[in-house]
Design a protein around this motif. Structure first.
Motif, short mmCIF file in Angstrom:
data_model
loop_
_atom_site.label_atom_id
_atom_site.label_comp_id
_atom_site.label_asym_id
_atom_site.label_seq_id
_atom_site.Cartn_x
_atom_site.Cartn_y
_atom_site.Cartn_z
N LEU A 150 0.81 -1.21 0.00
CA LEU A 150 0.00 0.00 0.00
C LEU A 150 0.85 1.27 0.00
O LEU A 150 0.34 2.35 -0.29
CB LEU A 150 -0.93 0.00 1.22
N ALA A 156 -0.64 0.37 -5.40
CA ALA A 156 -1.78 0.94 -4.68
C ALA A 156 -2.50 2.03 -5.47
O ALA A 156 -3.70 2.23 -5.31
CB ALA A 156 -1.32 1.49 -3.33
N ASP A 163 -7.71 4.03 -0.67
CA ASP A 163 -7.87 2.78 0.07
C ASP A 163 -9.10 2.80 0.98
O ASP A 163 -9.89 1.86 1.00
CB ASP A 163 -6.61 2.49 0.88
#
Length: 322
Positions: A150, A156, A163
């Motif tokens: 991430l 990501a 997220d």
């Protein structure tokens, strides 16, 4: 997410989890833990007798796997965020529509029991017409065991807004029964040495005139995690705590009224139950590719707002009639 999906699916009557595919050693370990056949190539798994797959991969890898699954005639539940570009979102929608398979996006926060209870009260008119809200998801990111990919935008595609912000944006659209229309955002990377933002704030206007502030953070202490919302209407308000007590506040009561929250199934259970039901009943899932795209579109508009330091219109795609 793969573990959560597999466990939730195993609890549904007449559903069998038949395999797990992953290129990395963690996948082999998880397959042993869950007692599942293991594939290092997801294409080999797609050749086996199965009806559907769930995609629990880093964000930028979603499109390829969803398109391959659709070509193989498999229904798909894809984890959020749906993708990192609108081009990828559109390609995923188109692939599934061409193949005649269902595409659901893992916007789990519509399925947590507290959220469902809040939505039922809103739909019943208990707070009148919802007109504004605050929504926040604040917790510690990148503690030991947190997914390291991430931090890498090649996987990501963004930071906390992409997220977790997609959760807030999706459930607000659900509560307001309206798509987001315009966003103004400020964000930054303050604590974690990552490619994307670790904190961000959005002011979001909706097509029906409602508006909301959205607060997302990856820098809270782990013991202070919060996932909550305050939804205000013309006759009252709801104070939602996703994993705690929620309250209804109206002028005709003496004080906050605790909202009963059903016990038992959690958000992942109810989400996977909806996915299976949509397949069995031959209908759109309640959170489809158009919903997933809408949340991504709002975050991408937020990134553009930060870049140019002004409000940004959101690029939606119309859902065709069935």
């Amino acid at each position: 997410m793969a573990r959560a999906h597999a466990i939730a699916l195993s609890r549904i009557e007449d559903v069998e989890v038949v395999g797990l595919a992953d290129r990395f050693p963690q996948g082999a370990a998880l397959s042993r833990e869950l007692g599942l056949p293991y594939f290092t190539d997801y294409r080999a798994m797609l050749e086996k007798p199965l009806d559907a797959v769930t995609v629990c991969l880093p964000h930028t890898l979603h499109r390829e796997v969803v398109e391959e699954a659709a070509r193989a005639g498999r229904h798909v539940l894809c984890e959020k965020p749906m993708a990192t570009t609108l081009e990828d979102c559109d390609a995923m929608i188109d692939a599934c529509e061409r193949a005649g398979v269902r595409l659901m996006i893992g916007q789990t926060h519509r399925f947590w029991p507290a959220s469902i209870s809040a939505k039922q009260l809103i739909s019943a008119g208990r707070i009148g017409r919802p007109i504004m809200a605050q929504d926040w998801i604040a917790w510690a990111g990148f503690y030991p065991g947190y997914p390291g990919w991430l931090a890498d935008n090649r996987l990501a595609g963004g930071g906390i807004l992409l997220d977790n912000g997609v959760h807030s944006l999706d459930r607000l659209s659900w509560f307001f029964d309206s798509r987001s229309a315009r966003v103004t955002a400020r964000l930054g990377q303050y604590v974690h040495p990552i490619d994307g933002e670790d904190n961000g704030v959005m002011l979001v206007e909706f097509e029906n005139g409602a508006y909301a502030t959205v607060f997302e953070s990856w820098t809270f202490p782990r013991h202070a995690t919060e996932c909550a919302a305050l939804i205000a209407g013309t006759k009252g308000a709801i104070r939602l705590n996703t994993w705690g007590k929620s309250y209804l506040l109206t002028s005709d009561s003496d004080g906050p009224e605790e909202i009963p929250i059903p016990e038992g199934a959690d958000g992942f259970d109810l989400q996977l139950m909806e996915f299976v039901a949509s397949i069995r009943e031959g209908r759109r899932p309640s959170v489809d590719g158009y919903d997933g795209r809408a949340a991504v579109a709002a975050v991408l508009a937020a990134y553009e707002s930060e870049r140019c330091r002004r409000g940004q219109d959101i690029r939606h795609r119309e859902r065709p009639a069935e």
